[in-house]
Scaffold this active site. Structure first.
Site, mmCIF file in Angstrom:
data_model
loop_
_atom_site.group_PDB
_atom_site.id
_atom_site.type_symbol
_atom_site.label_atom_id
_atom_site.label_comp_id
_atom_site.label_asym_id
_atom_site.label_seq_id
_atom_site.Cartn_x
_atom_site.Cartn_y
_atom_site.Cartn_z
ATOM 1 N N LYS A 116 0.808 -1.228 0.000
ATOM 2 C CA LYS A 116 0.000 0.000 0.000
ATOM 3 C C LYS A 116 0.841 1.279 0.000
ATOM 4 C CE LYS A 116 -4.027 -2.134 2.125
ATOM 5 N NZ LYS A 116 -5.064 -2.066 3.169
ATOM 6 N N ASP B 224 -10.301 2.145 2.641
ATOM 7 C CA ASP B 224 -10.388 1.335 3.863
ATOM 8 C C ASP B 224 -11.209 2.025 4.964
ATOM 9 O OD1 ASP B 224 -8.929 -0.855 2.952
ATOM 10 O OD2 ASP B 224 -7.014 0.052 3.498
#
Ligand code: ATR
Length: 273
Positions: free
Chosen positions: A67, A104
């Site tokens: 990420k 997220d």
């Protein structure tokens, strides 16, 4: 005829549920697209992304451990990705540029809402101070909890994280022992403890009677934190499977411009457990 291609990239990736979820979304919304798993070597993220784009890839979901690298390769990022310091969704634009988002945090907040949990005006505790917690702090603070406490084994990481987000609300970092004598309406476990079958060192009375517990991790069985929460009077002890579905829906919307209904996929995933 070309079919738009998408994938989830990570290492390991074999057990990812994202292809199942996105294939459901595509069928439900009538989108002609393919979604697969992409295993990238630990030192080969950029090359794997480049090859996927060359073969017609339109977007990627990015998972552990890439990420931060995904963040670095973007030409432009959403404000929430900037705040998270990490990217879990890449969009390859027609002009050749790469756009990065982080879905997220909104996934967590949407899943809480799905279960009727609103952090607004609540005392909220989040456990851990790694990438997973950083990724959800901004959307969580935007719900306006009364206070947000970040507790971590290494308190300095929690304190630093709280400083970074200080202008978004009342947020405070500390170690676990500081929690003694304080109770919270909502406790979110964002540590990686569950993955190793462990439980963060929580004081006995830290969950208010009838409070809510949420583990961002999930598995076939209840996590140690969910188990702890039930034994300590939690009204709900949720895991992160719903968050996975909701973050996927948000990524899907970025790519395809349509919002899928998450309920049928939730039901299918729960039936498969
Ligand atoms: P992630 O990307 O999943 O957040 P990370 O950045 O390595 O992974 O962060 C892991 C987090 O889980 C950290 O906050 C870590 O605490 P420390 O910073 O003190 O190491 C926390 N963690 C891992 N195992 C834990 C355990 N058994 N009990 C409590 N916290 C734990």
């Amino acid at each position: 005829m070309y079919i738009d291609r998408y994938a989830v990239i990570g290492n390991p990736i074999a057990h990812s549920k994202s292809p199942f979820i996105h294939t459901h979304f595509a069928e439900q919304t009538g989108q002609a697209m393919e979604y697969e798993r992409l295993l990238a070597p630990l030192d080969g993220f950029f090359d794997a992304v480049t090859a996927f784009r060359r073969e017609g890839g339109r977007g990627l979901n990015v998972t552990v451990p890439f990420k931060l690298e995904a963040y670095a390769i973007c030409d432009e990022r959403s404000p929430r990705a900037e705040l998270a310091g990490a990217v879990n969704t890449l969009l390859f634009r027609n002009d050749g540029s790469i756009y990065g988002d982080n879905t997220d945090g909104v996934g967590l907040v949407s899943d809480l809402a799905f279960h009727g949990v609103t952090p607004r005006d609540r005392r909220v505790l989040i456990l851990g101070a790694g990438g997973a917690v950083r990724g959800v702090l901004a959307p969580l603070l935007q719900t306006q909890p009364m206070e947000l406490v970040i507790a971590n084994r290494s308190p300095e990481k929690a304190i630093e994280l709280a400083h970074t987000f200080a202008d978004m609300g009342l947020v405070h970092g500390c170690g676990y022992e500081t929690l003694n004598g304080h109770a919270f309406d909502l406790i979110i476990n964002g540590t990686s403890a569950s993955l190793g079958g462990e439980l963060p060192p929580l004081p006995e009375d830290v969950l208010s009677p009838g409070g809510i517990a949420y583990d961002m991790a999930y598995g076939k069985d209840e996590t140690p934190f969910q188990h702890w929460a039930r034994a300590h009077g939690a009204a709900q002890a949720l895991d992160g499977l719903g968050m996975l579905v909701e973050q996927a829906a948000e990524s899907f919307q970025l790519w395809r411009g349509l919002r899928p209904d998450t309920r049928p996929v939730r039901e299918s995933l729960n039936a498969l457990r």
